[in-house]
Design a protein around this motif. Sequence first.
Motif, PDB file in Angstrom:
ATOM      1  N   VAL A  88       0.840  -1.196   0.000  1.00  0.00           N
ATOM      2  CA  VAL A  88       0.000   0.000   0.000  1.00  0.00           C
ATOM      3  C   VAL A  88       0.869   1.237   0.000  1.00  0.00           C
ATOM      4  O   VAL A  88       1.875   1.312   0.734  1.00  0.00           O
ATOM      5  CB  VAL A  88      -0.935   0.015   1.233  1.00  0.00           C
ATOM      6  N   MET A  89       0.508   2.236  -0.807  1.00  0.00           N
ATOM      7  CA  MET A  89       1.272   3.486  -0.920  1.00  0.00           C
ATOM      8  C   MET A  89       1.045   4.372   0.304  1.00  0.00           C
ATOM      9  O   MET A  89       0.434   5.446   0.219  1.00  0.00           O
ATOM     10  CB  MET A  89       0.845   4.250  -2.176  1.00  0.00           C
ATOM     11  N   SER A  90       1.537   3.916   1.421  1.00  0.00           N
ATOM     12  CA  SER A  90       1.300   4.626   2.670  1.00  0.00           C
ATOM     13  C   SER A  90       2.600   4.733   3.458  1.00  0.00           C
ATOM     14  O   SER A  90       3.509   3.903   3.298  1.00  0.00           O
ATOM     15  CB  SER A  90       0.239   3.887   3.496  1.00  0.00           C
ATOM     16  N   HIS A  91       2.687   5.774   4.283  1.00  0.00           N
ATOM     17  CA  HIS A  91       3.786   5.931   5.239  1.00  0.00           C
ATOM     18  C   HIS A  91       3.297   6.889   6.326  1.00  0.00           C
ATOM     19  O   HIS A  91       2.667   7.906   6.019  1.00  0.00           O
ATOM     20  CB  HIS A  91       5.044   6.478   4.568  1.00  0.00           C
ATOM     21  N   PRO A  92       3.551   6.582   7.592  1.00  0.00           N
ATOM     22  CA  PRO A  92       3.031   7.436   8.678  1.00  0.00           C
ATOM     23  C   PRO A  92       3.529   8.871   8.642  1.00  0.00           C
ATOM     24  O   PRO A  92       2.907   9.743   9.267  1.00  0.00           O
ATOM     25  CB  PRO A  92       3.486   6.711   9.951  1.00  0.00           C
ATOM     26  N   ALA A  93       4.619   9.138   7.933  1.00  0.00           N
ATOM     27  CA  ALA A  93       5.077  10.526   7.822  1.00  0.00           C
ATOM     28  C   ALA A  93       4.113  11.365   6.998  1.00  0.00           C
ATOM     29  O   ALA A  93       4.080  12.594   7.133  1.00  0.00           O
ATOM     30  CB  ALA A  93       6.471  10.580   7.196  1.00  0.00           C
ATOM     31  N   LEU A  94       3.301  10.707   6.137  1.00  0.00           N
ATOM     32  CA  LEU A  94       2.344  11.428   5.298  1.00  0.00           C
ATOM     33  C   LEU A  94       0.911  10.972   5.539  1.00  0.00           C
ATOM     34  O   LEU A  94       0.003  11.802   5.653  1.00  0.00           O
ATOM     35  CB  LEU A  94       2.691  11.238   3.820  1.00  0.00           C
ATOM     36  N   ASP A  95       0.699   9.678   5.620  1.00  0.00           N
ATOM     37  CA  ASP A  95      -0.654   9.148   5.735  1.00  0.00           C
ATOM     38  C   ASP A  95      -1.136   9.212   7.180  1.00  0.00           C
ATOM     39  O   ASP A  95      -0.362   9.408   8.118  1.00  0.00           O
ATOM     40  CB  ASP A  95      -0.677   7.704   5.227  1.00  0.00           C
ATOM     41  N   TYR A  96      -2.455   9.011   7.369  1.00  0.00           N
ATOM     42  CA  TYR A  96      -3.039   8.979   8.701  1.00  0.00           C
ATOM     43  C   TYR A  96      -2.805   7.609   9.326  1.00  0.00           C
ATOM     44  O   TYR A  96      -2.972   6.593   8.656  1.00  0.00           O
ATOM     45  CB  TYR A  96      -4.546   9.258   8.635  1.00  0.00           C
ATOM     46  N   HIS A 100       0.080  18.901  -9.061  1.00  0.00           N
ATOM     47  CA  HIS A 100      -1.285  18.400  -8.944  1.00  0.00           C
ATOM     48  C   HIS A 100      -1.436  17.466  -7.752  1.00  0.00           C
ATOM     49  O   HIS A 100      -2.519  16.968  -7.490  1.00  0.00           O
ATOM     50  CB  HIS A 100      -1.680  17.660 -10.227  1.00  0.00           C
ATOM     51  N   CYS A 101      -0.365  17.234  -7.023  1.00  0.00           N
ATOM     52  CA  CYS A 101      -0.348  16.375  -5.834  1.00  0.00           C
ATOM     53  C   CYS A 101      -0.543  14.906  -6.190  1.00  0.00           C
ATOM     54  O   CYS A 101      -1.274  14.175  -5.499  1.00  0.00           O
ATOM     55  CB  CYS A 101      -1.389  16.822  -4.809  1.00  0.00           C
ATOM     56  N   GLY A 102       0.110  14.470  -7.266  1.00  0.00           N
ATOM     57  CA  GLY A 102       0.194  13.040  -7.500  1.00  0.00           C
ATOM     58  C   GLY A 102       1.073  12.417  -6.430  1.00  0.00           C
ATOM     59  O   GLY A 102       2.011  13.044  -5.923  1.00  0.00           O
ATOM     60  N   LEU A 103       0.791  11.172  -6.065  1.00  0.00           N
ATOM     61  CA  LEU A 103       1.478  10.562  -4.926  1.00  0.00           C
ATOM     62  C   LEU A 103       2.984  10.459  -5.122  1.00  0.00           C
ATOM     63  O   LEU A 103       3.752  10.678  -4.185  1.00  0.00           O
ATOM     64  CB  LEU A 103       0.894   9.184  -4.646  1.00  0.00           C
ATOM     65  N   ASN A 104       3.427  10.118  -6.326  1.00  0.00           N
ATOM     66  CA  ASN A 104       4.871  10.003  -6.549  1.00  0.00           C
ATOM     67  C   ASN A 104       5.571  11.333  -6.272  1.00  0.00           C
ATOM     68  O   ASN A 104       6.598  11.385  -5.584  1.00  0.00           O
ATOM     69  CB  ASN A 104       5.151   9.561  -7.988  1.00  0.00           C
ATOM     70  N   GLY A 105       5.018  12.417  -6.805  1.00  0.00           N
ATOM     71  CA  GLY A 105       5.622  13.727  -6.610  1.00  0.00           C
ATOM     72  C   GLY A 105       5.582  14.184  -5.165  1.00  0.00           C
ATOM     73  O   GLY A 105       6.533  14.806  -4.670  1.00  0.00           O
ATOM     74  N   VAL A 106       4.488  13.882  -4.466  1.00  0.00           N
ATOM     75  CA  VAL A 106       4.378  14.273  -3.054  1.00  0.00           C
ATOM     76  C   VAL A 106       5.428  13.552  -2.217  1.00  0.00           C
ATOM     77  O   VAL A 106       6.104  14.157  -1.376  1.00  0.00           O
ATOM     78  CB  VAL A 106       2.966  13.973  -2.527  1.00  0.00           C
ATOM     79  N   TYR A 107       5.580  12.242  -2.437  1.00  0.00           N
ATOM     80  CA  TYR A 107       6.578  11.502  -1.662  1.00  0.00           C
ATOM     81  C   TYR A 107       7.998  11.944  -2.007  1.00  0.00           C
ATOM     82  O   TYR A 107       8.872  11.989  -1.132  1.00  0.00           O
ATOM     83  CB  TYR A 107       6.418  10.005  -1.903  1.00  0.00           C
ATOM     84  N   ASP A 154      -7.039  10.520  -6.569  1.00  0.00           N
ATOM     85  CA  ASP A 154      -6.485  10.617  -5.221  1.00  0.00           C
ATOM     86  C   ASP A 154      -5.687  11.904  -5.006  1.00  0.00           C
ATOM     87  O   ASP A 154      -5.070  12.075  -3.949  1.00  0.00           O
ATOM     88  CB  ASP A 154      -5.605   9.399  -4.921  1.00  0.00           C
ATOM     89  N   HIS A 155      -5.702  12.802  -5.980  1.00  0.00           N
ATOM     90  CA  HIS A 155      -5.023  14.092  -5.790  1.00  0.00           C
ATOM     91  C   HIS A 155      -5.588  14.827  -4.576  1.00  0.00           C
ATOM     92  O   HIS A 155      -4.838  15.425  -3.796  1.00  0.00           O
ATOM     93  CB  HIS A 155      -5.181  14.985  -7.029  1.00  0.00           C
ATOM     94  N   HIS A 156      -6.912  14.796  -4.417  1.00  0.00           N
ATOM     95  CA  HIS A 156      -7.540  15.508  -3.301  1.00  0.00           C
ATOM     96  C   HIS A 156      -7.163  14.883  -1.961  1.00  0.00           C
ATOM     97  O   HIS A 156      -6.971  15.591  -0.965  1.00  0.00           O
ATOM     98  CB  HIS A 156      -9.057  15.518  -3.481  1.00  0.00           C
ATOM     99  N   ASP A 157      -7.062  13.556  -1.924  1.00  0.00           N
ATOM    100  CA  ASP A 157      -6.664  12.886  -0.686  1.00  0.00           C
ATOM    101  C   ASP A 157      -5.223  13.216  -0.329  1.00  0.00           C
ATOM    102  O   ASP A 157      -4.893  13.433   0.841  1.00  0.00           O
ATOM    103  CB  ASP A 157      -6.832  11.371  -0.841  1.00  0.00           C
ATOM    104  N   ALA A 158      -4.347  13.254  -1.330  1.00  0.00           N
ATOM    105  CA  ALA A 158      -2.948  13.612  -1.080  1.00  0.00           C
ATOM    106  C   ALA A 158      -2.844  15.066  -0.606  1.00  0.00           C
ATOM    107  O   ALA A 158      -2.081  15.381   0.318  1.00  0.00           O
ATOM    108  CB  ALA A 158      -2.113  13.406  -2.343  1.00  0.00           C
TER     109      ALA A 158
END
Length: 548
Positions: free
Chosen positions: A275-283, A391-398, A415-419
């Motif tokens: 899953v594309m998650s990490h506690p530094a960014l995700d809830y 646009h807050c794509g997950l790759n760019g955000v991470y 998922d741009h809005h979620d990011a």
Amino acid sequence: MEFIMASSVMHDDTRAAWKLNLGIIMKYTAALIVCATVVDAGNFLIVLGPDKGSMMFTTIAIGDALVERGQNVTVLVNEGNANRIRNHNSKFRVEMHTSSVTEAEVNNVEQQTTARALAGDGFWTGWYWSVEMMDGLFYRQCRDLLEQDDVIKRIRDSEFDLVLASLGHVCPVLIAKHIDVPFVGLMQSFLPVAFAHVYHQPVDSAYMPPAFTGWTDRMSFHQRLMSSLISILNWPSFWNEPLTFPNFSQLKDQFNISRDKSLMRTMGDAELWFVMSHPALDYPRPVMPDTISIGGLTTKPSNPLEKKFEDFMQSSGDDGVLLFTMGTTTQGANKEFANIFAKAFAQVPHKVIWKLSGDPPEDTPSNVMVTKWLPQNDLLGHPKTKIHVSHCGLNGVYEALYHAVPIVCIPMFGDHHDAAARVKSKGIGVEVALEGLTSAAVVDAVKTVMEDNRYRDNIQRLSAIYRDETLSPAHRCAYWMEYVVRHGSVKHLRSAAHHLNFAQYHLLDVLAVLLTLFAVLLGLIFCIFKTLCRCCCRIFCGQKVKND
């Protein structure tokens, strides 16, 4: 003696630097030790879809890590993307198949999706139109692949140990089942509550926001109410495969794949979930042991830039560089949209590197470099880069998180809005709404992030947390894939929930018994009360008649 005297007067900052270097050496030594434990090379298959954007990048990043760890990797790809994969990594074995899906069709869907977003189409109509269109392309490619007996025979005869199945489309799961090879599932986003039901993950609507809403884990009463309703409504839709994946359900039955179980249960057979998650960014949220967080697969140390980019970076002075990328979405951008940013960038003190696939606006300011391609990760890792507008794509955000670069989010769909919601809640950037977007709003957002040191401090702190790992996300994913192969199965990580049907999993049978018992108890209480009332009436009424 001279060395001892020099050491005795070593400055504190020098000692700190030695400690930091020692920590880095120990971390990478540990990683090398882990890699050295892999003795026998495994045989891994990666199945790619017709898309060529972020979904491909993240999947291939795992393949790169496997190759670096001495594994054999075969990429099953349509002939249109074969050369792109060969040029990316010459150590990949490329297995081609033909497909009726063309690159022009994929580009058209991406362009239309962007055009709909810019035209103010509602999220649910615009995004789900895109999902429906892409699902049709995925289905056609999957059907074409399954019909090519020679390709299926070659990959079946290759005796793969494990298949990496991206869950952005269902086909890799069907291929894995068709050739009878175990698979691991790659979720190309945060774990949606809807899919969590299917994969038997703990779900709590009080603090787990539904996907694509842009809500945080601190929801209002109205949001918690809607979150609960969405979660309940997702149960029947995701357990009813003809409603959720009608095309792929037909393919599963047509090619006699896992006829003894539903498509959703077939997908639930994955050995592990990435899953594309990490506690530094995700809830923070509870997950099962068979779910591995691998957020930021494309993050890595930056490489030196080619001369034209390096010269531009150095010309920025103390103000630095603003990096502006919107992924593949800019392919559908109109001139009005591009002019908004051209006007905004003329008002900022930074130099700007702008990734734009189309023609630049006529009045593009002199402080802007427009390019059709750029090394995003390397630019984010450059010390001159001060802010990332995207646009807050997950790759760019991470990648921005990895390199500690604050973000201005302009989410468009999916998922741009979620990011963007996570970027805001973590205090590492701001969001600018696409609807009614103006140059002034972009300039104000850039100034807010640059002038408020809290954004820089927050992302530096979270970047240190994110990078404090023994293995990179891609190598962590590769390690767990090797783990599956070494042990043959990871059933010890799976909960018993996978063996329960819908009624058992949601305790509907228990609820039915409890409601029945409660109804019987109420009936008994009613009968007893009714009997007591009759007795009382007879006693009191009889005594009154006697007295009279």
